[in-house]
Design a protein around this motif. Structure first.
Motif, mmCIF file in Angstrom:
data_model
loop_
_atom_site.group_PDB
_atom_site.id
_atom_site.type_symbol
_atom_site.label_atom_id
_atom_site.label_comp_id
_atom_site.label_asym_id
_atom_site.label_seq_id
_atom_site.Cartn_x
_atom_site.Cartn_y
_atom_site.Cartn_z
ATOM 1 N N ARG A 33 0.745 -1.274 -0.120
ATOM 2 C CA ARG A 33 0.197 0.029 -0.076
ATOM 3 C C ARG A 33 0.881 1.278 0.068
ATOM 4 O O ARG A 33 1.896 1.341 0.846
ATOM 5 C CB ARG A 33 -0.798 0.020 1.021
ATOM 6 C CG ARG A 33 -1.790 -1.181 0.991
ATOM 7 C CD ARG A 33 -2.755 -1.011 2.393
ATOM 8 N NE ARG A 33 -3.419 0.255 2.742
ATOM 9 C CZ ARG A 33 -4.491 0.394 3.411
ATOM 10 N NH1 ARG A 33 -4.913 -0.811 3.938
ATOM 11 N NH2 ARG A 33 -5.169 1.351 3.543
ATOM 12 N N VAL A 34 0.606 2.092 -1.085
ATOM 13 C CA VAL A 34 1.598 3.301 -0.966
ATOM 14 C C VAL A 34 0.380 4.563 -0.701
ATOM 15 O O VAL A 34 -0.467 4.763 -1.277
ATOM 16 C CB VAL A 34 2.036 3.529 -2.412
ATOM 17 C CG1 VAL A 34 2.806 4.673 -2.639
ATOM 18 C CG2 VAL A 34 2.715 2.067 -2.815
ATOM 19 N N LEU A 35 0.913 5.362 0.205
ATOM 20 C CA LEU A 35 0.181 6.751 0.499
ATOM 21 C C LEU A 35 0.586 7.723 -0.379
ATOM 22 O O LEU A 35 1.519 7.801 -0.703
ATOM 23 C CB LEU A 35 0.575 7.048 2.090
ATOM 24 C CG LEU A 35 -0.068 8.239 2.617
ATOM 25 C CD1 LEU A 35 -1.494 8.139 2.607
ATOM 26 C CD2 LEU A 35 0.869 8.818 3.888
ATOM 27 N N VAL A 36 -0.590 8.198 -0.873
ATOM 28 C CA VAL A 36 -0.560 9.254 -1.957
ATOM 29 C C VAL A 36 -1.331 10.797 -1.403
ATOM 30 O O VAL A 36 -1.813 10.372 -0.952
ATOM 31 C CB VAL A 36 -0.843 8.784 -3.488
ATOM 32 C CG1 VAL A 36 0.206 7.433 -3.973
ATOM 33 C CG2 VAL A 36 -2.202 8.664 -3.494
ATOM 34 N N GLU A 37 -0.573 11.687 -1.998
ATOM 35 C CA GLU A 37 -1.253 12.876 -1.825
ATOM 36 C C GLU A 37 -1.896 13.429 -3.191
ATOM 37 O O GLU A 37 -1.202 13.721 -3.978
ATOM 38 C CB GLU A 37 -0.517 14.043 -1.264
ATOM 39 C CG GLU A 37 -1.386 15.134 -0.653
ATOM 40 C CD GLU A 37 -0.594 15.815 0.318
ATOM 41 O OE1 GLU A 37 -0.854 17.077 0.662
ATOM 42 O OE2 GLU A 37 0.403 15.601 0.849
ATOM 43 N N VAL A 38 -3.051 13.567 -3.202
ATOM 44 C CA VAL A 38 -3.554 13.900 -4.600
ATOM 45 C C VAL A 38 -3.889 15.445 -4.720
ATOM 46 O O VAL A 38 -4.728 15.984 -3.719
ATOM 47 C CB VAL A 38 -5.107 13.185 -5.172
ATOM 48 C CG1 VAL A 38 -5.634 13.576 -6.248
ATOM 49 C CG2 VAL A 38 -4.734 11.696 -5.312
ATOM 50 N N TYR A 39 -3.614 16.145 -5.760
ATOM 51 C CA TYR A 39 -4.007 17.581 -6.086
ATOM 52 C C TYR A 39 -4.757 17.793 -7.355
ATOM 53 O O TYR A 39 -4.598 17.195 -7.969
ATOM 54 C CB TYR A 39 -2.575 18.425 -5.957
ATOM 55 C CG TYR A 39 -1.928 18.419 -4.733
ATOM 56 C CD1 TYR A 39 -1.860 19.333 -3.845
ATOM 57 C CD2 TYR A 39 -0.782 17.388 -4.721
ATOM 58 C CE1 TYR A 39 -1.004 19.347 -2.841
ATOM 59 C CE2 TYR A 39 0.091 17.123 -3.599
ATOM 60 C CZ TYR A 39 -0.237 18.295 -2.419
ATOM 61 O OH TYR A 39 0.627 18.378 -1.354
ATOM 62 N N GLN A 40 -5.550 18.754 -7.086
ATOM 63 C CA GLN A 40 -6.217 19.431 -8.256
ATOM 64 C C GLN A 40 -5.278 19.543 -9.484
ATOM 65 O O GLN A 40 -4.173 19.827 -9.083
ATOM 66 C CB GLN A 40 -6.964 20.739 -8.151
ATOM 67 C CG GLN A 40 -8.208 20.606 -7.006
ATOM 68 C CD GLN A 40 -9.218 19.598 -7.402
ATOM 69 O OE1 GLN A 40 -9.602 19.687 -8.436
ATOM 70 N NE2 GLN A 40 -9.801 18.625 -6.734
ATOM 71 N N PRO A 41 -5.678 19.731 -10.525
ATOM 72 C CA PRO A 41 -4.824 20.108 -11.681
ATOM 73 C C PRO A 41 -4.122 21.164 -11.572
ATOM 74 O O PRO A 41 -4.730 22.338 -11.015
ATOM 75 C CB PRO A 41 -5.432 19.812 -13.061
ATOM 76 C CG PRO A 41 -6.743 19.049 -12.518
ATOM 77 C CD PRO A 41 -6.883 19.235 -11.144
ATOM 78 N N MET A 42 -2.859 21.687 -11.970
ATOM 79 C CA MET A 42 -2.101 22.712 -11.772
ATOM 80 C C MET A 42 -1.011 22.794 -12.834
ATOM 81 O O MET A 42 -1.100 21.701 -13.497
ATOM 82 C CB MET A 42 -1.310 22.999 -10.343
ATOM 83 C CG MET A 42 -0.577 21.789 -9.856
ATOM 84 S SD MET A 42 0.230 21.855 -8.370
ATOM 85 C CE MET A 42 -0.926 21.086 -7.664
ATOM 86 N N GLY A 43 -0.538 24.229 -13.007
ATOM 87 C CA GLY A 43 0.132 24.520 -14.123
ATOM 88 C C GLY A 43 1.750 24.030 -13.638
ATOM 89 O O GLY A 43 1.925 23.605 -12.620
ATOM 90 N N GLU A 44 2.659 24.143 -14.819
ATOM 91 C CA GLU A 44 3.925 23.798 -14.492
ATOM 92 C C GLU A 44 4.727 24.668 -13.463
ATOM 93 O O GLU A 44 5.232 24.060 -12.595
ATOM 94 C CB GLU A 44 4.772 24.023 -15.860
ATOM 95 C CG GLU A 44 4.671 23.036 -16.772
ATOM 96 C CD GLU A 44 5.536 23.154 -18.080
ATOM 97 O OE1 GLU A 44 6.940 23.401 -17.694
ATOM 98 O OE2 GLU A 44 5.306 22.905 -19.072
ATOM 99 N N ARG A 45 4.464 25.847 -13.418
ATOM 100 C CA ARG A 45 5.017 26.729 -12.321
ATOM 101 C C ARG A 45 4.644 26.019 -10.717
ATOM 102 O O ARG A 45 5.273 25.838 -10.000
ATOM 103 C CB ARG A 45 4.637 28.124 -12.479
ATOM 104 C CG ARG A 45 5.129 29.127 -11.484
ATOM 105 C CD ARG A 45 4.999 30.548 -11.599
ATOM 106 N NE ARG A 45 4.566 31.253 -10.586
ATOM 107 C CZ ARG A 45 2.968 30.870 -10.288
ATOM 108 N NH1 ARG A 45 2.241 30.618 -11.068
ATOM 109 N NH2 ARG A 45 2.367 31.532 -9.277
ATOM 110 N N GLU A 46 3.074 25.821 -10.757
ATOM 111 C CA GLU A 46 2.641 25.221 -9.669
ATOM 112 C C GLU A 46 3.271 24.023 -9.081
ATOM 113 O O GLU A 46 3.624 23.732 -8.032
ATOM 114 C CB GLU A 46 1.037 25.286 -9.317
ATOM 115 C CG GLU A 46 0.790 26.573 -9.209
ATOM 116 C CD GLU A 46 0.436 27.246 -10.843
ATOM 117 O OE1 GLU A 46 0.501 26.348 -11.730
ATOM 118 O OE2 GLU A 46 -0.288 28.383 -11.114
#
Length: 130
Positions: A33-46
């Protein structure tokens, strides 16, 4: 949305290693099991800013993990923390903010962790900070 493409911002080597071990049938169950953190789509700079922020974070030390995972119990953590902070107050020039500082300097969290790993309280039968 449903058509979004995901990417791994950090941890790709661990993820790749887990995939290789899994494909060879050698992935230990505790690593499956691998814990991940999911983010909303973002630009390259972010994404670059997030990657930089992730890699500046100091890892959690053993002493600060839950007790059932090898960390210190509440009482032990309090005693170790009080002792380390007392030393830092007495000898401020010896302590540095970085966990990778070199001798003769110390980092207070690294000191706390080493005291816990050495089981100093148990070996010396210390049960209070008094």
């Amino acid at each position: 949305g449903c058509g979004s493409i995901g990417m791994v911002v950090d941890g790709q080597h661990r993820l790749g290693a887990a995939h290789v071990l899994s494909s060879k049938g050698k992935l230990r169950p505790d690593l499956a099991r691998v814990l991940v953190e999911v983010y909303q789509p973002m630009g390259e700079r972010e994404v670059r800013e997030l990657f930089t922020e992730i890699n500046k974070v100091e890892p959690v030390t053993l002493v600060d993990l839950p007790q059932d995972q090898g960390g210190a119990g509440e009482e032990e953590a309090a005693i170790i923390t009080q002792a380390a902070e007392s030393l830092r107050a007495q000898f401020p020039a010896m302590f540095k903010p970085s966990t990778s500082c070199r001798a003769p300097h110390l980092n207070v969290d690294a000191l706390r962790n080493e005291l816990h790993k050495a089981a100093l309280l148990q070996r010396r039968d210390i049960s209070s900070s008094a």
